[in-house]
Design a protein around this motif. Structure first.
Motif, PDB file in Angstrom:
ATOM      1  N   TRP A  35      31.292  23.086  67.799  1.00  0.00           N
ATOM      2  CA  TRP A  35      32.747  23.045  67.811  1.00  0.00           C
ATOM      3  C   TRP A  35      33.218  21.733  67.187  1.00  0.00           C
ATOM      4  CZ3 TRP A  35      36.501  26.535  69.566  1.00  0.00           C
ATOM      5  CH2 TRP A  35      36.008  27.697  70.178  1.00  0.00           C
ATOM      6  N   TYR A  36      34.217  21.873  66.348  1.00  0.00           N
ATOM      7  CA  TYR A  36      34.854  20.724  65.729  1.00  0.00           C
ATOM      8  C   TYR A  36      36.360  20.868  65.926  1.00  0.00           C
ATOM      9  CZ  TYR A  36      30.404  19.906  63.473  1.00  0.00           C
ATOM     10  OH  TYR A  36      29.081  19.663  63.240  1.00  0.00           O
ATOM     11  N   ARG A  37      37.053  19.739  65.827  1.00  0.00           N
ATOM     12  CA  ARG A  37      38.501  19.822  65.849  1.00  0.00           C
ATOM     13  C   ARG A  37      39.068  18.938  64.739  1.00  0.00           C
ATOM     14  NH1 ARG A  37      40.810  16.614  71.177  1.00  0.00           N
ATOM     15  NH2 ARG A  37      40.385  14.483  70.457  1.00  0.00           N
ATOM     16  N   VAL A  47      33.004  17.950  68.265  1.00  0.00           N
ATOM     17  CA  VAL A  47      33.392  17.984  69.674  1.00  0.00           C
ATOM     18  C   VAL A  47      32.168  18.186  70.566  1.00  0.00           C
ATOM     19  CG1 VAL A  47      34.759  19.183  71.430  1.00  0.00           C
ATOM     20  CG2 VAL A  47      35.686  18.903  69.121  1.00  0.00           C
ATOM     21  N   ASP A  82      45.416  16.486  72.266  1.00  0.00           N
ATOM     22  CA  ASP A  82      44.460  17.565  72.002  1.00  0.00           C
ATOM     23  C   ASP A  82      45.028  18.620  71.065  1.00  0.00           C
ATOM     24  OD1 ASP A  82      43.438  17.331  75.421  1.00  0.00           O
ATOM     25  OD2 ASP A  82      42.373  16.586  73.649  1.00  0.00           O
ATOM     26  N   TYR A  86      40.944  23.911  66.091  1.00  0.00           N
ATOM     27  CA  TYR A  86      39.588  23.895  66.621  1.00  0.00           C
ATOM     28  C   TYR A  86      38.745  24.938  65.883  1.00  0.00           C
ATOM     29  CZ  TYR A  86      41.135  20.868  70.357  1.00  0.00           C
ATOM     30  OH  TYR A  86      41.624  19.794  71.064  1.00  0.00           O
ATOM     31  N   CYS A  88      34.978  26.805  65.427  1.00  0.00           N
ATOM     32  CA  CYS A  88      33.686  27.183  65.998  1.00  0.00           C
ATOM     33  C   CYS A  88      32.800  27.623  64.836  1.00  0.00           C
ATOM     34  CB  CYS A  88      33.906  28.320  66.994  1.00  0.00           C
ATOM     35  SG  CYS A  88      32.435  29.211  67.502  1.00  0.00           S
TER      36      CYS A  88
END
Lengths: 115, 113
Positions: A35-37, A47, A82, A86, A88
């Motif tokens: 996961w990255y954001r 993440v 946040d 995001y 995946c």
């Protein structure tokens, strides 16, 4: 290449938990779930990742289904910081995959945090 | 430890001009890649490299060239810029083995007039 499916957008209230889903029904046994954001006007940042077991770090938790065909990124207490997109993705890194490292990102889930 | 460094951060070109976007990493990562991101879209892979001397095409390679002569550097060349190449470009690197979390640069915003 194994693909992932995520909702285009989600909203959550500030200070509440957020569950971001990801489907990856074609996942193989050697694929890591990453996961990255991406915060506005910034590059993506890592993440969390997992293989089979649930994972926790200071940013989030990753819950992986028993059959590994889906996963959920959990932000335990959302803050305005946040708000991001995001992503995946699946990543297999092994000597047998040498020369086939096409890491593709979809459009991700745009998370909006409501104050 | 600088991580992944991209230069320039901003560039304006005229159609037909050439330029090179630079990417350097100081983490001894074998894997490096270039992505482009257009407004409202996700990241699309242009080219990638799994080590010095080894490169391969991604999803959208046309109009771009790469080479990898050292572990540290992975430049992206536009030989004849077109307006369709107006985008934000991100370089990323990682270790090749293991989970291989990607580290991204801050991006290079390119405008082709």
């Amino acid at each position: 290449d194994a693909k992932t499916t995520q909702p285009n957008s989600m909203e959550s209230n500030e200070e509440e938990p957020v569950h971001l889903p990801c489907n990856h029904s074609t996942i193989s046994g050697t694929d890591y779930i990453h996961w990255y954001r991406q915060l506005p006007s910034q590059g993506p940042e890592y993440v969390i990742h997992g293989l089979t077991s649930n994972v926790n770090n200071r940013m989030a938790s990753l819950a992986i289904a028993e059959d590994r065909k889906s996963s959920t990124l959990i932000l335990h207490r959302a803050t305005l910081r946040d708000a991001a997109v995001y992503y995946c993705i699946l990543r297999v890194v092994s000597i047998s995959n040498f020369g086939n490292e096409k890491l593709t990102f979809g459009t991700g889930t745009r998370l909006t945090i409501i104050p | 430890n600088a991580g992944v460094t991209q230069t320039p951060k901003f560039q304006v070109l005229k159609t037909g001009q050439s330029m090179t976007l630079q990417c350097a990493q100081d983490m001894n990562h074998e894997y490096m890649s270039w992505y482009r991101q257009d407004p409202g879209m996700g990241l699309r892979l242009i080219h990638y490299s799994v080590g010095a001397g080894i490169t391969d095409q991604g999803e959208v390679p046309n109009g771009y060239n790469v080479s990898r002569s050292t572990t540290e550097d992975f430049p992206l060349r536009l030989l004849s810029a077109a307006p369709s190449q107006t985008s934000v470009y991100f370089c990323a690197s990682s270790y090749y083995m293991g989970p291989g979390e990607l580290f991204f640069g801050e991006g290079s915003r390119l405008t082709v007039l």
